[in-house]
Design an enzyme around this catalytic site. Sequence first.
Site: not given
Ligand code: NAP
Length: 255
Positions: A146, A159
């Site tokens: 991130s 985080y």
């Molecule tokens: P999101 O929309 O909340 O999606 C998270 C995904 O992870 C979902 O498919 C969820 O499915 C799965 N998940 C969560 N806990 C889990 C577990 N214990 N085991 C297996 N699967 C799990 O998040 P996102 O925004 O796409 O973010 C994805 C990644 O990018 C994360 O690591 C986040 O920190 C990183 N990131 C995001 C941003 C941003 O701006 N969005 C910026 C920097 C980094 P289930 O709930 O069904 O398990």
Amino acid sequence: MAHPLFEISGRTALVTGASRGIGHALARGLLEAGCTVVVNGRDEDRLKAAAAALEDTGGTVFTAAFDVTDGPSVVAGIAAAEEQAGPLDILVNNAGMQLRAPLLDFTDADWHRIVDTNLTSAFLVGREAARRMSPRGHGKIINICSLQSEVVRPGIAPYAATKGALKMLTKGMCADWGQYGIQVNGLGPGYIETELTRPLVEDEEFSSWVRGRTPAGRWGRTDDLVGGVLYLASPAADFVSGQILYVDGGMTSVL
Ligand code: NAP
């Protein structure tokens, strides 16, 4: 025609947390590049629907529902993934979560939950994948870090701590596993519109701060991250390891 260095068709990839958001977009990109993809998440129904939504790519997609924070489930889940799809060439450690609260009020339980989900998961899944990749002599592991691997703002210290540690875990994996032909890199998204950031997107004051603070002048889209992952998964990056590629519209570079 694409340069052969970027050719990854026929490879097999596992993307954790691929039932929505960034993981889903990365799974789509890998499928469009000709990979066979295993999508992971905890909720089986949501995962099946997510896999069905990828069928229009014409690629082969499998599901492996398991909790990335639970060691035995990870071992069984990766075995199931390889039984269905074949030996993994590419792992994208993407599953993650956010919990926003002032640090003084942050509970022990929430601390352990976010560390388990964002950091321990990459160790557990990465170690199991690497145990299988290392005798085969090749593999690509991409940890989704991130912007907050580098910088932080009030209310998200835990985080940022997990993502900063994930950056160093990436470098440590690179140090240990390079000898087996495994390259380990990180991709660091900036502010990307997903369910995880919905409260921020819907906060107009915060949203306009993001636009003003980002040289590109906008929020990122999940599709903005696909090219970086395809590059890091490709032969073009065979001598690239331990690096974090920030895909943030320039945000980490400016004050
Ligand atoms: P999101 O929309 O909340 O999606 C998270 C995904 O992870 C979902 O498919 C969820 O499915 C799965 N998940 C969560 N806990 C889990 C577990 N214990 N085991 C297996 N699967 C799990 O998040 P996102 O925004 O796409 O973010 C994805 C990644 O990018 C994360 O690591 C986040 O920190 C990183 N990131 C995001 C941003 C941003 O701006 N969005 C910026 C920097 C980094 P289930 O709930 O069904 O398990």
